[in-house]
Design an enzyme around this catalytic site. Structure first.
Site, PDB file in Angstrom:
ATOM      1  N   GLU A 293      -0.445   3.004   3.504  1.00 33.09           N
ATOM      2  CA  GLU A 293      -0.608   1.945   4.565  1.00 33.09           C
ATOM      3  C   GLU A 293      -0.926   2.001   5.763  1.00 33.09           C
ATOM      4  O   GLU A 293      -1.711   1.407   6.630  1.00 33.09           O
ATOM      5  CB  GLU A 293      -0.702   0.370   3.674  1.00 33.09           C
ATOM      6  CG  GLU A 293      -1.490  -0.561   3.890  1.00 33.09           C
ATOM      7  CD  GLU A 293      -1.107  -2.036   3.248  1.00 33.09           C
ATOM      8  OE1 GLU A 293      -1.118  -1.759   2.001  1.00 33.09           O
ATOM      9  OE2 GLU A 293      -0.016  -2.190   3.364  1.00 33.09           O
ATOM     10  N   HIS A 322       8.453  17.585 -17.067  1.00 35.95           N
ATOM     11  CA  HIS A 322       7.541  17.311 -18.422  1.00 35.95           C
ATOM     12  C   HIS A 322       6.689  17.420 -18.143  1.00 35.95           C
ATOM     13  O   HIS A 322       5.608  16.947 -19.009  1.00 35.95           O
ATOM     14  CB  HIS A 322       8.621  16.924 -19.209  1.00 35.95           C
ATOM     15  CG  HIS A 322      10.065  18.094 -18.872  1.00 35.95           C
ATOM     16  ND1 HIS A 322       9.856  18.993 -20.495  1.00 35.95           N
ATOM     17  CD2 HIS A 322      11.365  17.601 -18.964  1.00 35.95           C
ATOM     18  CE1 HIS A 322      11.096  19.059 -20.109  1.00 35.95           C
ATOM     19  NE2 HIS A 322      11.850  18.122 -19.244  1.00 35.95           N
ATOM     20  N   LYS A 436     -10.346  -7.173   0.511  1.00 33.23           N
ATOM     21  CA  LYS A 436     -10.104  -8.513   0.221  1.00 33.23           C
ATOM     22  C   LYS A 436     -11.278  -9.612   0.399  1.00 33.23           C
ATOM     23  O   LYS A 436     -11.277 -11.010  -0.547  1.00 33.23           O
ATOM     24  CB  LYS A 436      -9.064  -9.208   1.536  1.00 33.23           C
ATOM     25  CG  LYS A 436      -7.187  -8.585   0.937  1.00 33.23           C
ATOM     26  CD  LYS A 436      -6.903  -9.157   1.675  1.00 33.23           C
ATOM     27  CE  LYS A 436      -5.128  -8.250   1.715  1.00 33.23           C
ATOM     28  NZ  LYS A 436      -4.292  -8.318   3.596  1.00 33.23           N
TER      29      LYS A 436
HETATM   30  O1  PA5 Z   1       2.075  -4.123   4.039  1.00 31.26           O
HETATM   31  C1  PA5 Z   1       1.217  -5.412   4.302  1.00 31.26           C
HETATM   32  O2  PA5 Z   1       0.827  -6.082   5.485  1.00 31.26           O
HETATM   33  C2  PA5 Z   1       0.966  -5.893   2.989  1.00 31.26           C
HETATM   34  O3  PA5 Z   1       0.792  -4.275   1.761  1.00 31.26           O
HETATM   35  C3  PA5 Z   1       1.093  -6.524   2.293  1.00 31.26           C
HETATM   36  O4  PA5 Z   1       2.771  -6.975   1.694  1.00 31.26           O
HETATM   37  C4  PA5 Z   1       0.625  -6.927   1.020  1.00 31.26           C
HETATM   38  O5  PA5 Z   1      -0.404  -7.373   0.607  1.00 31.26           O
HETATM   39  C5  PA5 Z   1       1.405  -8.675   0.434  1.00 31.26           C
HETATM   40  O6  PA5 Z   1       0.553  -9.833   1.751  1.00 31.26           O
HETATM   41  P1  PA5 Z   1       1.891 -11.020   2.117  1.00 31.26           P
HETATM   42  O7  PA5 Z   1       3.358 -10.634   1.813  1.00 31.26           O
HETATM   43  O8  PA5 Z   1       1.197 -11.444   3.365  1.00 31.26           O
HETATM   44  O9  PA5 Z   1       1.024 -11.429   0.377  1.00 31.26           O
END
Ligand code: PA5
Length: 470
Positions: A293, A322, A436
């Site tokens: 990410e 394996h 989203k």
């Molecule tokens: O790194 C990030 O911002 C995302 O992967 C969030 O961790 C994920 O979308 C969850 O978001 P939130 O903590 O706002 O619920």
């Protein structure tokens, strides 16, 4: 040193110049590394990025311990509601540091900790069945969301709040909930205030996937009886090492540099992380989100189109020998491997001479299971090296809270540096926004833009055609 990074198997002198990184290539990155170090230092000083300072933040640890005491005294089950960065860190802490069969033990053997459950999905079966499986009267729910508005997490909350209210009554239900979220913003914070839930703060300048060392990771750790200070102490020791101005002595910069060069110059578009320890398997899962990410980006800082980022893959030794290693050894040479090894496991498990009639396997007898696992790693590292597949190895002296804190920190810092090398912003995630928006529209949200999004999705479905299936 409790954590060491071995990089010899990634070098050209080991796996050849076509696949390995030359020392001169790493040296060539020194000026850029210097610039990135200065830029990150400035962002840290400006308060733009907060994860570098987490090892020294005692407030989060203190607040986590206080709330954890309350949970340990009053509840048999602990359920964490969250997803992505709000769940992967806590899951990793649990898998690494708790007894592997924690939830099967009685409370005494659990040393006062509740049974631990982590929901990191909106799967109806897993959510619905957990609500049936635990005694809701004895269950505490920790709702974790940095933004406070993530639909999967809020949907989980809506399910469990209603189920708990049925079990304990509307007046008592809010004693079973706490929030971990932004100090002021977002619907979860507002809800916590309105309902009088205890709320743990998440620093506004720490993004979701960098929160393992905030209250996100520290609170469930404390609930399990793991001292948050130990995680932070290990992270602090690593933070100091990652200040080194010589790239060769800086584990975060070196890890980032080797991966960047492997990707851009040697065609290693896939980064496999393979701990040889079941306890560390979720460290690879956590790092997969962090690397993907943070570094998978369409645009450079200049705005130019770049489409960069290695694809991180999690594997587990020896299990995946394996399953995956045939591909790793003989398939496309487009991967760099990060092994994680443990010198001393917390438990010995000698292999006895219990079945002498199996003559062929008698060489195993008399050794410890830990030696078998470590030699399997040595063998795989050797075999992949022989097949000219580059790898690095983090070697941990043991699995401890300190070392886990150190690993969280070094991998976060490496990600930040890699972002600089790729010249992208590792702290945003614009690529997940479209999905989203589409989800919200499909679920019937009524914002002005949602109707247009539904029309767009319908048109796309029409184009794809529902008949194209077998
Ligand atoms: O790194 C990030 O911002 C995302 O992967 C969030 O961790 C994920 O979308 C969850 O978001 P939130 O903590 O706002 O619920």
């Amino acid at each position: 040193m409790a954590i060491r990074l071995f990089y010899g198997n990634a070098l050209a002198e080991s796996v050849g110049a076509e696949h390995g990184v030359a020392r001169a290539e790493i040296d060539g990155l020194k000026p850029r590394a210097k610039g990135i170090r200065a830029a990150l230092k400035k962002m840290r000083a400006n308060g733009e990025i907060g994860f570098y300072d987490l090892p020294y933040d005692r407030q989060g640890a203190a607040a986590s311990k206080k709330l954890a005491k309350h949970v340990r005294q009053g509840f048999e089950n602990f359920v964490l509601l969250g997803i992505g960065g709000s769940a992967l860190g806590p899951i990793c802490v649990h898998t690494a540091l708790a007894h592997p069969y924690h939830n099967l033990l009685d409370k005494k053997a659990r040393q006062g900790a509740p049974r631990m459950f982590f929901l990191d999905n909106a799967d109806p079966e897993w959510v619905g069945r957990l609500a049936e499986a635990v005694d809701l009267k004895k269950t505490f729910f920790s709702v974790v969301s940095k933004s406070g508005s993530t639909p999967e997490t809020l949907a989980q909350l809506m399910v469990f709040h209603q189920a708990a209210a049925k079990a304990v009554g509307a007046r008592s239900v809010d004693r079973h909930f706490a929030a971990t979220t932004d100090p002021v913003a977002g619907p979860l914070r507002a809800l916590a205030v309105q309902r009088g839930w205890p709320a743990l703060d998440l620093p506004a300048n720490v993004g979701g996937r960098f929160t393992a060392l905030t209250t996100v990771g520290l609170f469930p750790a404390a609930v399990e009886g793991i001292a948050p200070e130990k995680l932070l102490a290990g992270a602090a020791a690593m933070e100091k090492r990652c200040r080194a101005e010589d790239l060769w002595k800086n584990p975060a910069e070196l890890f980032a540099a080797i991966h960047f060069l492997a990707d851009k110059r040697k065609g290693k578009m896939i980064a496999v992380m393979m701990p040889y320890s079941s306890a560390l398997r979720d460290l690879a899962d956590w790092q997969r989100q962090l690397w993907a990410e943070s570094l998978g980006k369409a645009k450079a800082l200049s705005g130019a189109g770049v489409h960069v980022g290695q694809t991180p893959v999690k594997a587990l030794g020896a299990t995946d020998q394996h399953s995956q290693v045939q591909l790793y050894a003989e398939g496309p040479n487009n991967k760099i491997f990060t092994f994680i090894s443990v010198n001393r496991f917390r438990r010995v498990c000698p292999i006895p001479r219990s079945l002498p009639e199996i003559g062929e396997l008698n060489y195993l007898a008399g050794h410890d299971m830990g030696k078998l696992l470590n030699e399997e790693l040595n063998a795989t590292e050797f075999a992949l090296g022989k097949a000219k597949r580059p790898s690095v190895r983090f070697q941990l002296d043991a699995i401890t809270p300190e070392n886990l804190g150190g690993m969280f920190f070094v991998l976060e810092a490496a990600t930040a540096v890699a972002g600089g090398l790729y010249n992208i912003d590792p702290f945003d995630q614009p690529g997940v926004e479209e999905g989203k928006r589409a989800t919200a529209a499909l679920m019937g949200r009524k914002r002005p833009e949602d109707a247009a999004k539904r029309v767009e999705i319908a048109a796309s479905r029409k184009k794809v055609g529902t008949k194209n299936a077998v």
